[in-house]
Write an enzyme that holds these catalytic residues in place. Structure first.
Site, PDB file in Angstrom:
ATOM      1  N   ASP A 185     -20.267 -63.652  63.963  1.00  0.00           N
ATOM      2  CA  ASP A 185     -21.288 -64.361  63.862  1.00  0.00           C
ATOM      3  C   ASP A 185     -22.071 -63.938  62.607  1.00  0.00           C
ATOM      4  OD1 ASP A 185     -21.635 -61.970  64.840  1.00  0.00           O
ATOM      5  OD2 ASP A 185     -22.716 -62.604  66.666  1.00  0.00           O
ATOM      6  N   TYR A 237     -20.696 -68.278  66.844  1.00  0.00           N
ATOM      7  CA  TYR A 237     -20.980 -69.631  67.441  1.00  0.00           C
ATOM      8  C   TYR A 237     -20.960 -70.965  66.574  1.00  0.00           C
ATOM      9  CZ  TYR A 237     -22.219 -65.591  70.019  1.00  0.00           C
ATOM     10  OH  TYR A 237     -22.151 -64.213  70.613  1.00  0.00           O
ATOM     11  N   ASP A 253     -20.059 -57.185  64.085  1.00  0.00           N
ATOM     12  CA  ASP A 253     -20.755 -58.315  64.849  1.00  0.00           C
ATOM     13  C   ASP A 253     -22.158 -58.394  63.940  1.00  0.00           C
ATOM     14  OD1 ASP A 253     -20.387 -59.925  67.328  1.00  0.00           O
ATOM     15  OD2 ASP A 253     -22.499 -59.508  66.982  1.00  0.00           O
ATOM     16  N   HIS A 259     -24.720 -58.747  65.460  1.00  0.00           N
ATOM     17  CA  HIS A 259     -25.746 -57.988  66.534  1.00  0.00           C
ATOM     18  C   HIS A 259     -25.503 -56.542  66.731  1.00  0.00           C
ATOM     19  CE1 HIS A 259     -26.059 -62.323  67.431  1.00  0.00           C
ATOM     20  NE2 HIS A 259     -27.383 -62.131  67.679  1.00  0.00           N
ATOM     21  N   GLY A 274     -27.398 -60.414  76.240  1.00  0.00           N
ATOM     22  CA  GLY A 274     -26.688 -60.965  75.131  1.00  0.00           C
ATOM     23  C   GLY A 274     -25.226 -61.558  75.481  1.00  0.00           C
ATOM     24  N   HIS A 308     -23.106 -55.967  74.320  1.00  0.00           N
ATOM     25  CA  HIS A 308     -24.610 -55.782  74.753  1.00  0.00           C
ATOM     26  C   HIS A 308     -24.631 -55.405  76.222  1.00  0.00           C
ATOM     27  CE1 HIS A 308     -26.038 -57.358  71.070  1.00  0.00           C
ATOM     28  NE2 HIS A 308     -25.222 -58.604  71.160  1.00  0.00           N
ATOM     29  N   ASP A 321     -29.461 -66.536  78.496  1.00  0.00           N
ATOM     30  CA  ASP A 321     -28.400 -65.774  77.800  1.00  0.00           C
ATOM     31  C   ASP A 321     -27.442 -65.733  78.568  1.00  0.00           C
ATOM     32  OD1 ASP A 321     -29.621 -66.052  75.504  1.00  0.00           O
ATOM     33  OD2 ASP A 321     -30.064 -64.022  75.486  1.00  0.00           O
TER      34      ASP A 321
HETATM   35 ZN   LIG Z   1     -23.286 -60.938  67.808  1.00  0.00          ZN
END
Ligand SMILES: [Zn+2]
Length: 384
Positions: free
Chosen positions: A259, A298, A170, A172, A143, A135, A93
Site C-alpha cells: 500500500d 488496496y 507497509d 502503515h 485497521g 494492527h 474498518d
Molecule cells: Zn497498510
C-alpha cells in the site's frame, strides 16, 4: 542444490468478504496467485505450495486475550449486524461478518506455518500471502486486522530460542507488533511507513525506541507523504539494512505490504515496483532464513505485481518485466490498462520531494544517534 521455498495460499480465502464498500478485497490473493502461475512461479523445483490451516486457540492465546477470542467467535456465527467497540469490532474498518473467526485464524495459521517451516523444516524462505495483520492488538481489532499473525508466529520462534528481526515496509506503522515486543531485545522491530502525524494508526515516531531490555530494539522511520522510490531506498539502505546485518538474527520476518505504491487509494507515498524490487533483492542478499507475510495493498493489481515480483526474487528466478499476455487480458476486463510488471523509477514533484527528503534525512540522523549505538555499537556513533 536450490534452497527450499514455500508459498502458503488457499482458494478458500474467496469465501470471505469485508463487504462491498470495504477497501480490502480478498480477491487480491487469487489475482496474485494467478499472476504467479502465469509466470511459471508456482511449483518451481524445490518450491512447495501449502494450504492454510487455521491456528488453534493455544496459538492465538500466546498474544490475544480469552475474552477477545470469545467475542470474535460469537460474532463470527452470522452476518447479523453487531458491534462491540471495546473490542474494535463492527466499525467501518473492522466489520463483523460470518466466518470472521475462521478467516482471521487462517491468516494466523498461515504465518505460523511459514515460521515453523523455516525454523524446523529447513525451508529457506516461506511467503504467507494472507498474513501481515500488524494492527491487531491483544484485545482489540484495528485497521482491518483481527488476529496478529505476525506476533503469534514470532512468539513460536521465540519459544524455540530464536532471535528475530521483524521488518515492516507497509505504508502503515505496525503498532500491534511494536507493542508486543516493545520490552524485549530478542526481536528487533523496524518499521518504515507514512508518518502518523495525520495518518492511521498515529504512532511510529523516531522517539518510540523500546523500554527496559528492549530499549533501542524498536526502530521507526516515519516518511512524509510523496516519499518516492529513491527516498524509500535511502531509508532502507541507511537504516534497515545495516541494522538487520548488525543484529544478525536467526530468522527475519518481513511484512511486505504494497500500500506504499503511488496508485494506492488509501495512502500518499509514491513508491513503485522499482524500489520494492530493490529492497527484496537486498533482503535476499542477506542470506538470512526468511518468513515473508503480505499486508496492506488496496490497488489489487499492485498487490499482485509486488508479491509476484517478491516471490520471483525469493526464488532467484528472473521473470519478464512485461506482464504475460493472458494476464493482461484478465486485468483489462477488470479495468486495468497495465502491461508491465516493472515500473520505471519514480521521482516525486520537486517541492514535495524536497520536503520528503528533509524529513527522511532528519529521521535517519536521529536513528543513527539513538539506535545505532545499541545495535551496531561504536561503529554507529557519529565521530563528531
Ligand atoms: Zn497498510
Amino acid at each position: 542444490m536450490k534452497e527450499r521455498t514455500a508459498l502458503i495460499y488457499s482458494p478458500d480465502f474467496n469465501r470471505f468478504s469485508y463487504g462491498e464498500y470495504h477497501p480490502f478485497k480478498v480477491q487480491r490473493f487469487r489475482l496474485t496467485f494467478e499472476l504467479m502461475e502465469e509466470y511459471g512461479l508456482v511449483g518451481l523445483p524445490g518450491s512447495d505450495v501449502f494450504n492454510c490451516e487455521p491456528a488453534d486457540d493455544t496459538d492465538l492465546l500466546s498474544f490475544h486475550s480469552k475474552n477477545y477470542l470469545a467475542k470474535l467467535k460469537e460474532f463470527s456465527s452470522s452476518d447479523e449486524p453487531r458491534a462491540d467497540f471495546r473490542y474494535g469490532l463492527g466499525d467501518a474498518d473492522n466489520p463483523v461478518f460470518k466466518g470472521l473467526y475462521e478467516w482471521a485464524s487462517m491468516g494466523a495459521g498461515s504465518t505460523m506455518k511459514a515460521a515453523l517451516l523455516v525454523a524446523d523444516e529447513g525451508y529457506r524462505t516461506v511467503f504467507s500471502l494472507a498474513g501481515g495483520w500488524h494492527h491487531a492488538h491483544r484485545s482489540r481489532a484495528s485497521g482491518f486486522s483481527y488476529l496478529n499473525d505476525c506476533v503469534i508466529a514470532i512468539n513460536r520462534l521465540l519459544e524455540r530460542g530464536k532471535r528475530v528481526v521483524y521488518l515492516d515496509i507497509d505504508a502503515h506503522h505496525c503498532d500491534g507488533v511494536q507493542e508486543a515486543f516493545y520490552d524485549t531485545d530478542r526481536v528487533l522491530t523496524i518499521s518504515i511507513h507514512e508518518s502518523g502525524i495525520y495518518f492511521f494508526p498515529g504512532t511510529g515516531f523516531e522517539k518510540e525506541t523500546g523500554t527496559g531490555r528492549g530499549k533501542g530494539f524498536t526502530v521507526n522511520v516515519p516518511l512524509m507523504e510523496h516519499t518516492d522510490d529513491a527516498l524509500f531506498m535511502k531509508a532502507f539502505d541507511e537504516v534497515a539494512f545495516p541494522l538487520i546485518a548488525a543484529y544478525d538474527p536467526d530468522i527475519m520476518v518481513t511484512q511486505i505490504g504494497a500500500d506504499t505504491f503511488r496508485t494506492d487509494p488509501l495512502t500518499r507515498l509514491e513508491i513503485t515496483t522499482h524500489s520494492y524490487a530493490y529492497i527484496m533483492k537486498k533482503l535476499k542478499a542477506l542470506k538470512i532464513p526468511w518468513v515473508a507475510v503480505g499486508g496492506g495493498g488496496y490497488d489489487n493489481l499492485n498487490v499482485a505485481r509486488a508479491w509476484t515480483l517478491a516471490w520471483s526474487i525469493m526464488n532467484d528466478t528472473e521473470i519478464s518485466p512485461r506482464l504475460p499476455d493472458r494476464f493482461v487480458r484478465t486485468i483489462r476486463n477488470m479495468g486495468y490498462g497495465n502491461k508491465m510488471l516493472l515500473d520505471a523509477m519514480h521521482w516525486a514533484e520537486e517541492d514535495d520531494r524536497n520536503r520528503a527528503l528533509d524529513a527522511v534525512e532528519k529521521s535517519i540522523a536521529i536513528i543513527k544517534k539513538k539506535i545505532f549505538p545499541f545495535i551496531i555499537g561504536e561503529y554507529g556513533k557519529d565521530p563528531g
